[in-house]
Design a protein around this motif. Structure first.
Motif, short mmCIF file in Angstrom:
data_model
loop_
_atom_site.label_atom_id
_atom_site.label_comp_id
_atom_site.label_asym_id
_atom_site.label_seq_id
_atom_site.Cartn_x
_atom_site.Cartn_y
_atom_site.Cartn_z
N SER A 52 5.50 4.67 -2.35
CA SER A 52 4.71 4.38 -3.54
C SER A 52 3.53 5.33 -3.66
N ALA A 53 3.26 5.76 -4.90
CA ALA A 53 2.10 6.62 -5.14
C ALA A 53 0.87 5.78 -5.45
N LYS A 54 1.06 4.48 -5.72
CA LYS A 54 -0.11 3.73 -6.16
C LYS A 54 -0.59 2.67 -5.18
N SER A 55 0.25 2.33 -4.18
CA SER A 55 -0.20 1.29 -3.24
C SER A 55 0.49 1.46 -1.90
N GLY A 60 2.13 5.59 0.18
CA GLY A 60 2.42 4.39 0.95
C GLY A 60 3.91 4.30 1.20
N VAL A 61 4.28 3.83 2.39
CA VAL A 61 5.70 3.79 2.76
C VAL A 61 6.03 2.45 3.42
N ILE A 62 7.20 1.93 3.10
CA ILE A 62 7.77 0.83 3.88
C ILE A 62 9.22 1.23 4.17
N ALA A 63 9.66 1.06 5.40
CA ALA A 63 11.02 1.46 5.76
C ALA A 63 11.62 0.47 6.74
N ASP A 64 12.68 -0.19 6.31
CA ASP A 64 13.38 -1.15 7.17
C ASP A 64 14.54 -0.43 7.86
N ARG A 65 14.77 -0.77 9.10
CA ARG A 65 15.85 -0.13 9.85
C ARG A 65 16.96 -1.16 10.06
N SER A 69 10.26 13.92 -8.10
CA SER A 69 8.88 13.99 -7.59
C SER A 69 8.10 12.72 -7.88
N LEU A 70 7.10 12.50 -7.05
CA LEU A 70 6.24 11.34 -7.19
C LEU A 70 4.92 11.73 -7.84
N GLU A 71 4.30 10.74 -8.45
CA GLU A 71 2.96 10.98 -9.01
C GLU A 71 2.00 11.34 -7.88
N LYS A 72 0.88 11.90 -8.28
CA LYS A 72 -0.17 12.16 -7.29
C LYS A 72 -0.65 10.80 -6.78
N PRO A 73 -0.76 10.64 -5.47
CA PRO A 73 -1.11 9.31 -4.97
C PRO A 73 -2.51 8.87 -5.41
N SER A 74 -2.61 7.60 -5.75
CA SER A 74 -3.93 7.08 -6.16
C SER A 74 -4.60 6.32 -5.03
N ASN A 75 -3.94 6.24 -3.86
CA ASN A 75 -4.57 5.59 -2.71
C ASN A 75 -5.78 6.39 -2.27
N SER A 76 -6.81 5.69 -1.81
CA SER A 76 -8.01 6.41 -1.40
C SER A 76 -8.21 6.40 0.11
#
Lengths: 314, 637
Positions: B58-61, B35-40, B230-237
């Motif tokens: 985020s790897a979890k949400s 998951g990504v949020i990016a403000d410009r 590195s990031l965790e393996k994503p838990s998003n489905s």
């Protein structure tokens, strides 16, 4: 739809002797002779005496805000190109507060007719100088002579890109009616400057003043205002603009310029969007099964695919 | 150890490709399920001023707020290093161009003097020389930062030689260097980057290949840093995600909602919405024609609103999009729409005022402007969206409300949402309904403003055998001007009494959403872009034993005073905190006006930069634990 009458039975609250009566007569006559379907015809107006006209004509009427009639008309015409759209406004309305819209309509060449009730003053606010009142003129309502230059509506319309530009005189309804009919039949932005005496506030440009001076361009055998081919365009424009500065002992009325070489805005849209204008915004479907959006989940993914990422977990 | 989430800043001169870097990274990360949020953040400038992306992965949400300090600072230039000296966290990483190592603060002309002086003071306080090299050494020594120098010139030269690219075009690959360096730090796989470049440079395989070589050259130069962040393996489905700005999702919502006429006059940050719509002016999918949508760039905002009203009179769903200065110009038209019961939608993206204020920065300071602009009294609806998902559905609902109740609807958004790229779940259009309201087939006796009903059935200009009149003046049932006092009372009341109907008929979920625990110890109140950061702040505070709830207000006018009174009554008023991107925290005043309940605790941010999680948590703690009344937030470059 055949109307019972092209005139409503409302009492008309213009001053007795007002030039607007002549314009109203010409408009109603023109609509009748063209047999316009009232439900497919819209008069859009701004603010002022002239802009009360939609209430007196038995077609759709949209009486808007000062200077913005052309802007409203643009949305109406683009969303439903089946409609015949005629704008009415005063000289202050169209060339003062609304000048930007006036110029832009020419640039777009959208198929709308603009009829300007030109009396040199702001009548409904008791006679202030309008953008067409020459500098140095003092009407009886003005405290001091007008300190600002007048602009030339005909020259402005031609240089802005209107493809039909004419001038009529309010008390020559028959002549004006013919101009209005031609303007409506013309494809593209049409402008008619109507010399309109204001009996209450303009004691300079009176009916008497105009009666002695106006003459018809159409009766001049050498006058040919129509640009049929692209190579004639600039020359015809220059001649028309030159003619538009004739003002004084003789004042020309009639057609100054017709340009048949330009595409209309509707035609340009039709090239981009093939179904326009046969399926236009006002007529196109937005739902399926009564209340579901036309676009379903599957279509959504196809239309907006550039925003959609197929997630691949590894 | 892999991280659950990671913050970064990508900075450089405006026009150098910071946004491209972000887009490529965001898509690549989404491709792998992050998951990504990016403000410009950017200046009102075309080329040269400092711009940056503040991003959280985020790897979890699917993340909903930004946070400081950041884990990675990727600097295209020296200015970025100086400007963001405060933003890097412990053991973060700085990626910089070795070509600017000796650059002095005073040698940066694009930096505003006032900012330069502030940074100079800060460096003096820290005992650091105002030179890039010294700043980097300081970050390494004081924060344990990993300092990663890459000679941009060297990478570009290698690329030029291999691909025979015109050296004048070399700077276009700087965004690729930033993408590559971040990808290496994250240990992001090559395939997702290649896929993302291929979307970015659709149809230009040469550019994809060249940028993949940039990745290779950068990787060679920072091999020892591979995967250190590195990031965790994503838990998003999620199997599909949208990666889009707020402008884009509103455009999509409008198109799904049946928009047929959109007008606009160029203005930041609204104009991008119209560009997106114009791309889809007509589509044919699965044998169905969608459109046409006329997108008209008008001569000014006055023409934008007036032409949209004109189009609405023909029955087409019509809208315009603008920001504060443009909205101000539209107000006379808005009042006409109110007088004539016209369903027209104004999508209003707030930015920093007054006047041109901060044209490219965000704010929520136009709430009262949206609620009260216009002369005379008339019915209008103002709705606000808390995030991208809400904005999509609200863009559709704006038309439904407008047509059902025949009122102008203002959809209030802001620059933060407009320019923020987010990973958003695909909307479910089975949940969407289109309400067109009472439509009349007209006829000879049609009265547009029929007084026998609160909502007079609408016929459109062009309805066969039907003629109607509209006037901004007070009018009778036919639409003709009438100044009679009794007609005035009936027509005027009919128009305004719709507001009660709207309050009665709109379901609670259209009016507000309440988040958090049932019997909270404190209640945060806000609207619009405050939602994401407020929800994250509540989760953080809960870990510290502070149990709160968030009231996200969506229907701002007519104001749902009964619902709000009820919710506020459940908490002691000195435990209610209003949060807003403005000086005045107008939502607290609006609540007070509607309910008589005065909220004294406020958090305000009016720097033009979004409220971040860390600062909101800190502010709420100060209010809750130290009994402070008002906190003004200032962080951000």
């Amino acid at each position: 739809m055949v109307p019972r009458s092209y005139k409503t039975d409302l009492w008309i609250d213009w001053c007795p002797g007002c030039g607007n009566f002549g314009i109203l007569t010409a408009v109603v006559k023109a609509f009748e002779e063209l047999g316009l379907d009232p439900s497919k015809t819209v008069i859009v107006s701004g603010i002022g005496c002239s802009s009360k006209i939609p209430h007196f004509v038995n077609v759709n009427g949209v009486h808007t805000i000062h200077g913005r009639a052309i802007a409203f008309a643009t949305g109406i015409k683009l969303a439903n190109p089946e409609l015949t759209v005629v704008v009415h406004g005063g000289d202050g309305d169209l060339l003062g507060i609304g000048a930007g819209h006036f110029v832009t309509l020419g640039r777009r060449n959208l198929d709308i007719v603009v009829i300007m009730h030109n009396n040199g003053v702001y009548g409904l606010t008791k006679g202030q100088a309008s953008p067409t009142l020459p500098m140095g003129v003092k009407t009886k309502a003005l405290v001091k002579p007008n300190i600002q230059q007048a602009l030339n509506p005909i020259a402005l319309a031609i240089s802005a890109g209107y493809t039909f530009v004419a001038r009529g005189y309010a008390f020559d309804s028959e002549h004006l009616k013919n101009l209005i009919k031609m303007a409506i039949e013309h494809k593209g932005a049409a402008f008619i400057d109507v010399l309109q005496p204001c009996v209450t506030f303009n004691d300079v440009f009176t009916a008497e003043y105009y009666r002695k001076r106006v003459y018809k361009l159409d009766e001049q055998p050498e006058w040919n205002p129509v640009a049929e081919k692209p190579e004639e365009r600039v020359e015809k424009m220059i001649k028309a603009i030159e003619k538009s500065f004739e003002w004084g002992e003789r004042i020309p009325i009639g057609i100054f310029y017709i340009d048949k070489t330009q595409s209309t805005l509707e035609e340009r849209y039709s090239q981009r969007i093939p179904l326009y204008p046969s399926i236009h915004p006002a007529k196109s479907n937005i739902t399926r099964d009564v209340d579901k959006p036309l676009i379903d989940n599957n279509m959504f993914e196809k239309i907006f695919k550039e925003y959609i990422v197929d997630v691949e977990h590894i | 150890m892999p991280r659950e989430g990671l913050s970064m800043i990508l900075g450089g001169p405006q026009g150098a490709g910071v946004e491209t870097s972000m887009t490529v990274l965001a898509r690549a990360l989404a491709r792998r399920g992050y998951g990504v949020i990016a403000d410009r953040e950017y200046f009102s400038n075309i080329t040269g001023r400092h711009s940056y992306i503040h991003m959280y992965v985020s790897a979890k949400s699917l993340p909903r707020s930004l946070r400081y300090p950041v884990d990675i600072l990727a600097a295209m230039d020296a200015e970025t290093v100086f400007t963001h000296i405060d933003d890097l966290g412990e053991r973060g990483y700085v990626i910089y161009d070795t070509g600017v190592l000796q650059k002095k603060l005073d040698e940066i002309p694009s930096m505003e003097d006032v900012t330069k002086n502030r940074v100079r003071e800060e460096l003096r306080r820290l005992g650091v020389e105002p030179v890039v090299e010294d700043v980097l050494n300081f970050l390494r020594d004081s924060k344990g930062a990993g300092i990663i120098g890459i000679s941009f010139a060297d990478v570009l030269k290698t690329l030029m030689t291999k691909h025979k690219v015109d050296p004048r075009r070399a700077s276009r690959y700087v965004s690729g260097i930033i993408v590559s360096a971040v990808a290496v730090l994250l240990g992001l796989d090559e395939e997702s980057i290649r896929w993302s470049f291929s979307i970015q440079f659709a149809g230009r395989e040469d550019l994809v290949a060249q940028n993949m070589d940039v990745l290779k050259f950068v990787e060679e130069r920072m091999r020892s840093f591979r995967g250190v962040a590195s990031l965790e393996k994503p838990s998003n489905s999620y199997s599909k995600l949208m990666v889009a700005t707020g402008n884009d999702v509103v455009a999509m919502g409008k198109i799904v909602g049946g928009l047929r006429y959109q007008s606009y006059y160029p203005i930041t940050p609204a104009a991008d919405e119209s560009f997106t719509i114009e791309k889809y002016e007509f589509s044919e999918v699965d044998g169905v024609s969608v459109g046409p949508i006329i997108v008209m760039q008008t001569e000014d905002e006055i023409a934008a609103i007036c032409s949209a009203i004109g189009a609405a009179l023909t029955g087409a769903r019509s809208a315009t999009a603008t920001s504060g200065p443009g909205f101000d110009l539209m107000v006379e038209g808005l009042s006409w729409a109110g007088a004539n019961e016209v369903p027209v939608v104004i999508t209003y993206y707030q930015r920093g005022g007054p006047s041109t204020g901060q044209p490219t920065r965000g704010s929520q300071s136009d709430l009262f402007n949206a609620l009260f602009a216009g002369h005379g009294e008339f019915a209008r609806v103002v709705i606000a969206s808390g995030d991208h998902e809400e904005a999509f559905y609200d863009a559709i609902e704006a038309f439904n409300i407008a047509e059902r109740f025949q009122v102008p609807v203002i959809h209030l958004l802001d620059k933060f949402l407009a320019n923020t790229v987010k990973t958003v779940p695909l909307p479910d259009l089975n949940k969407v309904k289109i309400f067109r309201g009472d439509i009349s087939s007209g006829g000879l006796n049609y009265k547009r403003f029929d007084l026998s009903k609160l909502i007079s059935p609408r016929a459109f200009l062009g309805t066969p055998d039907t003629v109607m009149w509209y006037a901004g003046d007070e009018h009778d049932e036919l639409g003709h001007i009438v100044e009679d006092p009794e007609n005035r009372v009936s027509m005027y009341s009919k128009r305004i009494e719709k507001m009660d109907l709207i309050l009665r008929e709109l379901p609670p979920e259209r009016k507000f959403s309440l988040h958090g625990i049932d019997k909270p110890d404190f209640l945060v109140v806000g609207w619009g872009s405050v939602k994401g950061v407020a929800l994250d702040a509540l989760e953080t505070l809960e870990k510290d034993g502070l149990k709160g709830a968030y009231l996200n207000l969506k229907l701002l006018w007519p104001f749902p005073l009964d619902d709000v009174s009820k919710i506020l009554s459940s908490v002691s008023l000195d435990r209610v905190i209003a949060v807003e991107h403005s000086y005045g925290v107008q939502i607290a005043r609006l609540i007070s006006m509607g309910t008589g309940m005065r909220i004294r605790k406020t958090v305000a941010k009016f720097t033009g930069r979004p409220i971040t999680l860390d600062e909101l948590v800190d502010a709420l703690k100060r209010i809750l634990l130290n009994n402070v009344d008002r906190v003004v937030l200032k962080h951000g470059a």
